[in-house]
Enzyme design. Structure first.
Site, PDB file in Angstrom:
ATOM      1  N   HIS A 129      70.632  41.423  23.451  1.00 49.63           N
ATOM      2  CA  HIS A 129      69.346  40.817  23.597  1.00 49.63           C
ATOM      3  C   HIS A 129      68.557  40.796  24.737  1.00 49.63           C
ATOM      4  CE1 HIS A 129      66.535  36.962  23.320  1.00 49.63           C
ATOM      5  NE2 HIS A 129      66.235  37.646  22.394  1.00 49.63           N
ATOM      6  N   GLU A 157      67.141  44.035  25.908  1.00 47.83           N
ATOM      7  CA  GLU A 157      66.077  44.288  24.989  1.00 47.83           C
ATOM      8  C   GLU A 157      64.818  43.749  25.882  1.00 47.83           C
ATOM      9  OE1 GLU A 157      63.470  41.959  22.170  1.00 47.83           O
ATOM     10  OE2 GLU A 157      65.279  41.894  21.236  1.00 47.83           O
ATOM     11  N   HIS A 158      64.896  42.513  26.517  1.00 48.11           N
ATOM     12  CA  HIS A 158      64.028  41.833  27.226  1.00 48.11           C
ATOM     13  C   HIS A 158      63.806  42.766  28.549  1.00 48.11           C
ATOM     14  CE1 HIS A 158      62.928  37.678  25.527  1.00 48.11           C
ATOM     15  NE2 HIS A 158      63.942  38.315  24.585  1.00 48.11           N
ATOM     16  N   GLU A 204      63.898  30.382  25.351  1.00 52.93           N
ATOM     17  CA  GLU A 204      63.949  30.755  23.862  1.00 52.93           C
ATOM     18  C   GLU A 204      64.999  30.318  22.947  1.00 52.93           C
ATOM     19  OE1 GLU A 204      63.983  35.123  21.202  1.00 52.93           O
ATOM     20  OE2 GLU A 204      64.205  35.183  23.435  1.00 52.93           O
TER      21      GLU A 204
END
Length: 417
Positions: free
Chosen positions: A46, A49-50, A126
């Protein structure tokens, strides 16, 4: 105009799906998700991905987003348990820009140190955001308890503790190990010339190191070496937060996406908890007023899955709501669904699928996700026929197989006393 798949010399698969549209969508689907991680690398897929949006040697972060959004397009990415996807959707004349930008991010992301530090904090925020949402807490606890000995139970974003020690070199090392030609599928859907599109992809990924394709035709997304024992589900977990409404996530561990019973399970899910005409919505909300919102969903992985009921409940009505849910689950295992209900539910699912399949991005995710798992093109007609073939006895038998106490976990988030 039939979908087709081409395999480049380096093993990269390219799925071409021409259709009538004013736009084109390009997606990179990679068999790299939270399930492929260890405790030490939890959340790294994840995080990568950022970071792929944070620049390349020739593009600043703002150049990447403006090139797509400046032409009216959409640009995004998502990470799950078994895959990561990067995609762009824009007017059809900009196919070259989409392929160029996505390949540049995929192959040449720089992961600069200053951006790395800032984005790590963004990801941690997040995680904190979801920790403040009681429905997210209930669902995260449920999945952890359904797969207590598996990385399938780990949160996709990781934890602040797992992200804290990560360095840019860790991400680059992980990318080299997982972002490989044989682990990636490029999908192009919409209004485009197939020969031109294939040339664009070949040029963009020229020099991408070749890795031998996996033997036996196994789907790219199958976990293989990370397949593990899941452990017996944890029956119940209760946490308290400063909230006014009780949140429930009730789930059962199921079989994987390759199991033929998935079609009956999908119909069972729709009967019980999809939409306002579903049994749970009618019985729990409409007839008894025990919940504002209640629904269910089915999610399949390569070799397992989960079926979940979620609801927000008045704390004073918690026991009555739970008893009503249990009654409906027992009923579907004991009594065959009536012919009219079965027909209506099938038409709902098939119609919903057909309407979604008109959208270019829906086609993109359908072909990308199915190819990543099965290693072949799956025709939409295969899905439709699978639903049409389901019988009332299939639903009852599948419900009996899934809705067993050994597969069950219940996650509560309650208001503090």
């Amino acid at each position: 105009m039939s979908p087709r798949c081409e395999t480049l010399r380096n093993g990269l698969r390219v799925v071409l799906v021409p259709c009538e549209a004013e736009s084109v969508a390009v997606g990179l689907f990679i068999a790299s998700g939270s399930r492929h991680e260890s405790a030490k690398t939890a959340g790294i897929s994840h995080f990568i991905e950022h970071m792929l949006f944070k620049g390349t040697p020739t593009r600043r972060p703002v150049d990447i987003t403006r090139a797509i959004e400046g032409r009216g397009g959409n640009f995004n990415a998502c990470t799950g348990e078994e895959s990561t996807c990067y995609y762009a959707h824009l007017p059809c004349e900009y196919l070259g820009e989409a392929v160029g930008i996505l390949s540049d991010m995929y192959l040449r992301a720089t992961i600069p140190a200053d951006e790395f530090v800032r984005e790590k904090q963004v990801v941690i925020e997040e995680i904190k955001m979801y920790a403040d949402e009681p429905d997210s807490v209930a669902m995260e606890n449920l999945q952890r308890n359904l797969f207590p000995k598996s990385t399938l139970g780990a949160p996709v974003a990781g934890t602040p503790a797992s992200l804290a020690p990560m360095r840019p070199a860790d991400l680059k090392r992980y990318i080299r190990a997982h972002y490989r030609p044989d682990n990636t599928v490029v999908v192009i859907v919409g209004n485009f010339d197939e020969a031109q599109a294939l040339k664009l992809v070949e040029k963009a990924f020229r020099g991408f190191r070749a890795v031998p394709a996996r033997a036996g035709g196994e789907g790219l997304g199958r976990p293989g070496a990370v397949r593990d024992l899941f452990g017996r589900p944890v029956a119940r977990q209760v946490v308290e937060k400063e909230i006014a409404q009780t949140q429930l996530a009730l789930g059962y561990r199921t079989f994987g996406i390759g199991d033929r019973r998935k079609y009956a399970a999908t119909v069972m899910d729709a009967i019980l908890g999809r939409g306002m005409s579903s049994r749970l919505f009618q019985e729990v909300r409409e007839k008894r007023g025990l919940s504002y919102d209640i629904s269910s969903r089915m999610q399949f992985f390569a070799d397992s899955g989960l079926w979940v009921v979620t609801a927000g409940i008045d704390p004073a009505k918690r026991d009555k709501a739970f008893a009503t849910i249990e009654h409906e689950l027992r009923r579907i295992t004991q009594t065959r669904v009536g012919a009219s209900d079965l027909k209506r539910t099938k038409e709902f699912l098939i119609g919903n699928f057909r309407l979604a399949h008109e959208r270019v991005t829906s086609k993109l995710f359908f072909y990308g996700s199915t190819y990543l798992v099965f290693g072949r093109l799956v025709a939409p007609a295969e899905q439709v026929e699978g639903i049409r073939a389901v019988t009332a006895e299939d639903i009852r038998a599948t419900a009996c197989a899934i809705l067993q106490d050994k597969n069950l976990s219940v996650s509560w988030v309650l208001p503090k006393a």
